[in-house]
Design a protein around this motif. Structure first.
Motif, short mmCIF file in Angstrom:
data_model
loop_
_atom_site.label_atom_id
_atom_site.label_comp_id
_atom_site.label_asym_id
_atom_site.label_seq_id
_atom_site.Cartn_x
_atom_site.Cartn_y
_atom_site.Cartn_z
N PRO A 168 41.60 30.96 46.78
CA PRO A 168 42.24 32.09 46.09
C PRO A 168 43.42 31.66 45.21
CG PRO A 168 41.82 32.64 48.37
CD PRO A 168 41.54 31.18 48.23
N ALA A 169 44.12 30.57 45.58
CA ALA A 169 45.24 30.11 44.77
C ALA A 169 44.76 29.66 43.38
CB ALA A 169 45.95 28.95 45.47
N PHE A 170 43.55 29.13 43.30
CA PHE A 170 43.00 28.76 42.00
C PHE A 170 42.41 29.96 41.27
CE2 PHE A 170 39.26 27.59 39.49
CZ PHE A 170 39.83 26.69 38.60
N LEU A 171 41.76 30.86 41.99
CA LEU A 171 41.05 31.96 41.35
C LEU A 171 41.94 33.12 40.92
CD1 LEU A 171 37.79 32.38 43.48
CD2 LEU A 171 37.98 31.59 41.11
N ILE A 172 43.10 33.29 41.58
CA ILE A 172 43.81 34.55 41.43
C ILE A 172 44.20 34.86 39.98
CG2 ILE A 172 46.07 33.49 41.98
CD1 ILE A 172 46.71 36.18 43.40
N GLY A 173 44.71 33.86 39.26
CA GLY A 173 45.10 34.10 37.87
C GLY A 173 43.92 34.43 36.98
N LEU B 29 46.74 25.63 34.25
CA LEU B 29 46.41 24.78 33.11
C LEU B 29 45.11 25.20 32.44
CD1 LEU B 29 47.41 21.29 34.56
CD2 LEU B 29 48.50 22.47 32.64
N THR B 30 44.16 25.67 33.23
CA THR B 30 42.89 26.11 32.64
C THR B 30 42.98 27.51 32.05
OG1 THR B 30 42.17 26.83 34.83
CG2 THR B 30 41.49 24.64 34.11
N LEU B 31 43.97 28.30 32.51
CA LEU B 31 44.11 29.66 31.99
C LEU B 31 44.98 29.70 30.74
CD1 LEU B 31 43.57 32.71 32.36
CD2 LEU B 31 45.68 32.78 33.74
N VAL B 32 46.18 29.14 30.83
CA VAL B 32 47.10 29.16 29.69
C VAL B 32 47.96 27.89 29.74
CG1 VAL B 32 48.62 30.70 30.99
CG2 VAL B 32 48.96 30.43 28.53
N PRO B 33 47.53 26.81 29.12
CA PRO B 33 48.25 25.53 29.19
C PRO B 33 49.68 25.62 28.66
CG PRO B 33 46.04 25.21 28.32
CD PRO B 33 46.26 26.69 28.37
N ALA B 34 49.94 26.54 27.75
CA ALA B 34 51.27 26.63 27.15
C ALA B 34 52.35 26.99 28.16
CB ALA B 34 51.26 27.66 26.02
N VAL C 41 47.61 35.06 22.47
CA VAL C 41 47.32 35.07 23.90
C VAL C 41 47.33 36.51 24.40
CG1 VAL C 41 48.08 34.32 26.18
CG2 VAL C 41 48.27 32.77 24.22
N ALA C 42 46.32 36.91 25.12
CA ALA C 42 46.23 38.29 25.60
C ALA C 42 47.26 38.55 26.69
CB ALA C 42 44.83 38.56 26.14
N ILE C 43 47.73 39.80 26.75
CA ILE C 43 48.71 40.17 27.78
C ILE C 43 48.12 40.00 29.18
CG2 ILE C 43 48.06 42.61 27.78
CD1 ILE C 43 51.61 41.12 28.15
N ALA C 44 46.80 40.20 29.30
CA ALA C 44 46.15 40.01 30.60
C ALA C 44 46.27 38.57 31.07
CB ALA C 44 44.68 40.43 30.53
N THR C 45 46.23 37.63 30.14
CA THR C 45 46.38 36.22 30.50
C THR C 45 47.79 35.95 31.02
OG1 THR C 45 44.76 35.61 28.82
CG2 THR C 45 46.20 33.86 29.64
N VAL C 46 48.79 36.58 30.39
CA VAL C 46 50.18 36.43 30.86
C VAL C 46 50.31 37.00 32.28
CG1 VAL C 46 52.58 37.06 30.44
CG2 VAL C 46 51.08 36.48 28.51
N GLY D 261 47.94 37.14 34.46
CA GLY D 261 47.29 36.16 35.33
C GLY D 261 48.21 34.99 35.63
N ALA D 262 48.96 34.53 34.61
CA ALA D 262 49.90 33.42 34.82
C ALA D 262 51.00 33.84 35.80
CB ALA D 262 50.51 32.99 33.49
N LEU D 263 51.49 35.08 35.66
CA LEU D 263 52.50 35.58 36.60
C LEU D 263 51.93 35.65 38.02
CD1 LEU D 263 54.22 38.40 34.52
CD2 LEU D 263 55.25 36.25 35.29
N ALA D 264 50.65 35.95 38.13
CA ALA D 264 50.02 35.99 39.45
C ALA D 264 50.04 34.60 40.09
CB ALA D 264 48.59 36.50 39.34
N TYR D 265 49.81 33.57 39.27
CA TYR D 265 49.89 32.21 39.82
C TYR D 265 51.29 31.91 40.35
CZ TYR D 265 45.31 30.66 38.19
OH TYR D 265 43.95 30.51 38.02
#
Length: 548
Positions: free
Chosen positions: A32-37, A154-159, A271-276, A278-282
């Motif tokens: 889940p730590a990898f999938l959650i974002g 890194l795979t979701l949003v490397p920036a 970058v989509a807000i949904a991606t951000v 997801g990053a916050l979820a990580y």
């Protein structure tokens, strides 16, 4: 002294298969730590924001399934950690007992019961076992969660890797830098707790004497000072733990602020807000909890573990010296000016005693209670060391003679739960045929038959005191020892059984010394040594006579 690090590494290296099992289940646990974002981002962007409800729910269901798998894996991880922690506890008890035996053999005195030794064997061992299990669990979870969450980010949003992972690393480093001070404070707190426990044990055992001497106030003041010192160490420890909050703030929550500050630039880059989100979820659901677990686990359990190990191992010798290998063919006993007292201020139990017992002789020692018979028996067998003078067996100091060459049987015979043959002889020391001959000679056949033969299970609680003594005497008859000392080891036998046992032991090769509690026992010996009070009062004397 054994180092805590060596003990920890040994505990981990001992069971590589268990470590491999823990690692394999840990991979599933941190899925889940990898999938959650990714799941959150895809559920929002591809599902709910796009009006595709089922797609969004499917992503969340995938994440939920990963949590179910993680729950199963977590159970297996706990079982694996327990398989490491319980042998670790046994190792610590081994170190405690080694330390106590080292103290006892160094002075040839039994260590005092209770106090610091009891604290080490109970509180500190249990504390270290629990802390070890918690530390293994936390460190494993931190490493696997960090790798999984970092890969997911890194795979979701490397920036966002830089603003998230750099402060996370700084917070972790800040916490690790504070550990030495925390360990010192925790060790000081444990030492203060141990000192308080030892003093409290002493005071509780001497309440009558303190009251009789009017020393209640001084004893109370001394105990109160120790309690205050313990409270001071606890307060210092609490102040140092504030550093953990700082480390958690830097590593766990500063990345959240940086992600939010970076968001406008990311949105401008498409970058989509949904991606951000997801990053916050990580950050909030994986990295921050992992750092919190590390800070809490290592800052509490790790510090306690190292401090407790330091106290447990402090009294353990670097290595137990190998047992003496000298096994003289001649076991002539020689005592030269032997003096022994139970304490520096105590009256000597034996004072400048000279004695020589030739190899193969049968000596009986008699005298009133308290004359020093059992003390002399322990000195002859090498279980005690004289304060002055020498005890020689075959020309060698008694404590340097191979234990297999000498045997002391006390009044309370030792019998353990096991087979009859195991109680009669060490593995490989005697066969059933040899045991059968000794059993017949000492009249133990009925007991063996009652237990179901030599492989039958022996229950010590079901035996009488006399039966236990017969077992111990048969064990002595089968042993390779050439010097046997019986310290009233036949007191629970009837006269016929006693005579049969002593005569059988006297016939075997070697020397037999008997602490006689019956006149008949003394009459069976070739020589008699009588210990007793003499004049002047500050001396002990021995009267020796030959039996015609």
């Amino acid at each position: 002294m054994t180092r805590p690090r060596e003990v920890l590494w040994a505990a981990l290296r001992r069971r590589p298969a268990v470590l491999a099992k823990i690692a394999a289940w840990s991979v599933l646990e941190v899925t889940p730590a990898f999938l959650i974002g990714h799941a959150v981002a895809r559920a929002i962007e591809d599902g709910f924001a796009a009006g595709r409800l089922l797609t969004g729910l499917a992503w969340l269901a995938l994440l939920g399934g990963a949590w179910l798998v993680a729950a199963v894996a977590a159970r297996q991880v706990i079982l694996g950690v327990a398989a490491l922690a319980e042998p670790f506890r046994d190792d610590l008890l081994h170190h405690v007992v080694r330390g106590l035996l080292h103290e006892a053999t160094a002075s040839f005195r039994a260590p005092p019961p209770g106090g610091a030794a009891l604290t080490r064997a109970t509180l500190q061992v249990e504390l270290a076992r629990d802390a070890f299990a918690a530390l293994v669990t936390v460190l494993r979870g931190f490493v696997f969660t960090l790798v999984s969450a970092a890969l997911g980010l890194l795979t979701l949003v490397p920036a966002l890797a830089l603003p998230v992972l750099v402060p996370f690393a700084l917070g972790t480093a800040l916490f690790l830098a504070s550990l030495p001070a925390l360990i010192r404070a925790q060790r000081a707190h444990l030492e203060a707790d141990e000192a308080t426990g030892a003093e409290l044990t002493t005071v509780a055992g001497a309440l009558r004497d303190l009251t009789a001497c009017g020393a209640e106030q001084s004893a109370g003041d001394r105990l109160g000072a120790l309690v205050e010192a313990q409270a001071a160490t606890a307060a210092r420890l609490a102040r140092l733990t504030a550093l953990r909050t700082t480390a958690l703030t830097v590593g766990g929550w500063l990345p959240v602020l940086l992600v939010l500050a970076w968001t406008p630039a990311l949105l401008a880059q498409g970058v989509a807000i949904a991606t951000v989100v997801g990053a916050l979820a990580y950050v909030t659901q994986s990295l921050a909890p992992a750092l919190g677990g590390l800070v809490e686990g290592v800052g509490v359990s790790g510090v306690r573990l190292l401090a407790a190990l330091g106290r447990i191992l402090a009294g353990t010798p670097a290595a137990i010296p190998p047992p003496p290998a000298a096994r003289p063919a001649d076991v002539t006993l020689t005592l030269r000016q032997v003096t022994f007292a139970y304490g520096p201020q105590a009256e000597p139990v034996l004072d400048r005693l000279d004695l020589e017992v030739a190899d193969g002789e049968h000596l009986a020692i008699t005298g009133p209670s308290g004359a020093g018979k059992s003390t002399l028996a322990a000195l002859l067998a090498g279980a005690l060391r004289p304060d002055a003078g020498q005890v020689l067996i075959g020309g060698l100091p008694a404590d340097r003679v191979d234990p297999a060459a000498r045997l002391l049987i006390p009044q309370e015979a030792y019998v353990f739960r096991g087979t009859v043959l195991e109680n009669l002889a060490y593995p490989g020391e005697a066969s059933e045929h040899e045991a059968e001959a000794a059993v017949a000679e000492l009249g133990l056949a009925e007991l063996v038959a009652r237990c179901g033969g030599y492989q039958g299970l022996l229950d010590p609680a079901a035996l009488s005191a006399g039966e236990r003594q017969l077992l111990a005497l048969t064990r002595a008859l089968l042993s390779p020892a050439r010097l046997i000392v019986l310290d009233e080891a036949t007191c629970h036998l009837d006269p016929v059984a006693e005579a049969r046992a002593e005569e059988a032991l006297a016939r075997r090769p070697g020397t037999l010394v008997v602490i006689a509690h019956r006149a008949a026992s003394a009459r069976r010996a070739r020589r008699v040594l009588t210990l007793g009070d003499g004049a002047p009062r500050d001396r002990r004397f021995a009267r020796e006579e030959l039996i015609p």
